[in-house]
Write an enzyme that holds these catalytic residues in place. Structure first.
Site, short mmCIF file in Angstrom:
data_model
loop_
_atom_site.label_atom_id
_atom_site.label_comp_id
_atom_site.label_asym_id
_atom_site.label_seq_id
_atom_site.Cartn_x
_atom_site.Cartn_y
_atom_site.Cartn_z
N TYR A 184 47.28 29.77 80.33
CA TYR A 184 45.70 29.62 80.54
C TYR A 184 45.13 28.61 81.11
O TYR A 184 44.11 28.22 80.70
CB TYR A 184 45.72 30.48 79.45
CG TYR A 184 45.25 31.83 78.90
CD1 TYR A 184 45.02 33.08 79.10
CD2 TYR A 184 47.16 32.02 78.23
CE1 TYR A 184 45.58 33.87 78.76
CE2 TYR A 184 46.97 33.22 78.35
CZ TYR A 184 46.85 34.32 78.83
OH TYR A 184 47.11 35.89 78.95
N GLU A 195 36.46 29.98 75.68
CA GLU A 195 37.22 31.44 76.61
C GLU A 195 37.39 32.73 75.19
O GLU A 195 38.05 32.18 74.48
CB GLU A 195 38.08 31.19 77.43
CG GLU A 195 37.84 30.04 78.66
CD GLU A 195 38.91 29.85 79.27
OE1 GLU A 195 39.00 29.08 80.17
OE2 GLU A 195 40.45 30.13 78.40
N GLN A 201 39.57 18.32 61.45
CA GLN A 201 39.25 19.95 60.87
C GLN A 201 40.82 20.21 60.64
O GLN A 201 40.93 21.23 60.49
CB GLN A 201 39.88 20.66 63.09
CG GLN A 201 38.29 19.85 63.66
CD GLN A 201 38.68 19.99 65.10
OE1 GLN A 201 38.81 20.83 65.69
NE2 GLN A 201 37.02 19.67 65.84
N TYR A 260 32.97 16.39 77.64
CA TYR A 260 31.87 15.61 77.01
C TYR A 260 31.35 14.90 77.87
O TYR A 260 29.72 14.07 77.91
CB TYR A 260 31.85 15.14 75.67
CG TYR A 260 33.41 16.13 75.06
CD1 TYR A 260 31.80 18.03 74.56
CD2 TYR A 260 33.89 16.12 74.04
CE1 TYR A 260 31.88 18.55 74.48
CE2 TYR A 260 34.39 16.96 73.46
CZ TYR A 260 33.87 18.46 73.42
OH TYR A 260 33.98 19.81 73.49
N HIS A 267 41.54 19.61 66.73
CA HIS A 267 42.46 21.10 67.70
C HIS A 267 43.58 21.13 66.69
O HIS A 267 44.44 21.34 68.17
CB HIS A 267 42.52 20.27 69.06
CG HIS A 267 41.18 19.95 69.65
ND1 HIS A 267 40.88 19.86 71.16
CD2 HIS A 267 39.90 20.23 69.41
CE1 HIS A 267 39.76 19.25 71.57
NE2 HIS A 267 39.10 19.85 70.29
#
Length: 361
Positions: free
Chosen positions: A246, A236, A80, A257, A144
């Site tokens: 959070y 979210e 990513q 998973y 991430h």
């Protein structure tokens, strides 16, 4: 690369966004094609826009002509990671600054970084590009990174950072993993950041306990909103508050998973609840809160791109209720959603390697 790969605009589809409150007739037009894993776009004052591709390309599009921009930093193009968000600040006409977030190579791994450069008058290069922030330490793996950039109403820069797959780090204030950071445009730390005087804490942190926030925007009141990926369920939408936790990975509405329970449940004292969550996961990406300029009935509503379900989720103005899923052949792996100066709604399709816009029919 310089070439005419955009325009004339192609009316790719006409549809009626008819389900749920606020139905609007609109058409979708293709603005740009031929992109390899596009990640973000932002608009230039006076017309034109900038586009990033994850592999490291920054392109300026103006008057139907696409031009490659040089001076982009080296990126960690893996998983990513790569060249990620682009942000054109409000004072661009005077400063000509452009901000980029990217996965920066760091020894054997990489970390989310933020830098800026001055766009040359001919638009061919980012001159004097400098890194003004990078998470420390980085880590191995290609997931991430977070990476959305928002210029706050206060003039400071907010950057989202994923936890890089290191779940406990999102609760560790000595690391920037899983946080939203707030810095000045020169990279310095504002004196009123919440943890600036806390021993051992990273002073840039504004909020923490995030998993992988890949969408961020301001609402009409200047408040910061973020969307972030859960695991299996539990994506979210969060309204960001100074110093707030959070919850990841202590609380979540999803599962690992493997199917195993995450943390301690869905709530814990001292940890913020999401305004909205999706289960099953939609893999949220770009986030926009709409002004109502071209589609008045959508004023104040929340739009979230989905990488998993090939759609744009339209939520109520308070963010609590999903009103509609805008699904068309063009909404294939939606990475970014933006409002243009004229009120048209632009979105970026990874699946089609293209940029589209929605306009009234």
């Amino acid at each position: 690369m310089t070439g005419r790969i955009v325009g004339p605009l192609v009316a790719a589809m006409m549809t009626l966004a008819g389900a749920g409150a606020g139905a609007q007739e609109m058409k979708i037009e293709r603005v740009m094609r031929g992109l390899d894993t596009p990640w973000a776009l932002d608009f230039m004052p006076g017309g034109g826009f900038l586009v990033t591709e994850r592999g490291g390309k920054l392109t300026l599009v103006k008057d139907g002509v696409a031009q490659r921009v040089g001076g982009v930093p080296e990126v960690y193009d893996s998983g990513q990671g790569g060249l990620l968000d682009v942000m054109v600040p409000r004072d661009f006409a005077q400063s000509r600054e452009v901000f980029l977030s990217f996965a920066k190579p760091q020894g054997g791994g990489a970390g989310t970084a933020l830098g800026k450069g001055r766009l040359s008058d001919d638009g061919k290069a980012l001159d004097g590009f400098e890194v003004i922030f990078e998470m420390e330490p980085g880590s191995s793996g290609g997931r991430h990174f977070g990476s959305r950039i928002v210029e706050g109403a206060d003039g400071y820069i907010y950057l989202t950072i994923g936890e890089r797959g290191d779940r406990p780090a999102a609760q560790d204030l000595s690391r920037e993993n899983g946080s939203v950071v707030r810095i000045a445009r020169d990279g310095s730390v504002p004196d009123d950041n919440p943890f600036v005087d806390q021993e051992g804490a990273q002073p840039e942190i504004w909020s923490y306990g995030h998993r992988n926030p890949q969408g961020a925007t301001l609402d009409g009141q200047g408040r910061l909103w973020v969307v972030e990926h859960g695991a299996r369920g539990g994506d979210e939408l969060n309204l960001i508050e100074k110093g707030a936790n959070y919850g990841w990975p202590v609380i979540s509405y999803g599962l690992h998973y493997s199917g195993a329970k995450i943390g301690e449940g869905t709530a814990k004292e001292g940890m913020k609840q999401p305004v909205h969550y999706w289960d099953p996961s939609i893999a949220p990406s770009g986030l926009m809160i709409y002004s109502g300029k071209a589609f008045p009935e959508w004023k104040g509503q929340v739009f979230v791109g989905s990488l998993r379900f090939d759609m744009i989720s339209r939520l109520s103005a308070d963010g609590r209720t999903e009103l509609e899923r805008i699904e068309t052949p063009e909404t294939s792996r939606v990475r970014d959603v933006r409002e243009a100066p004229d009120g048209s709604i632009w979105f970026m399709s990874v699946g089609q390697g293209a940029v589209f816009r929605m306009v009234p029919k």
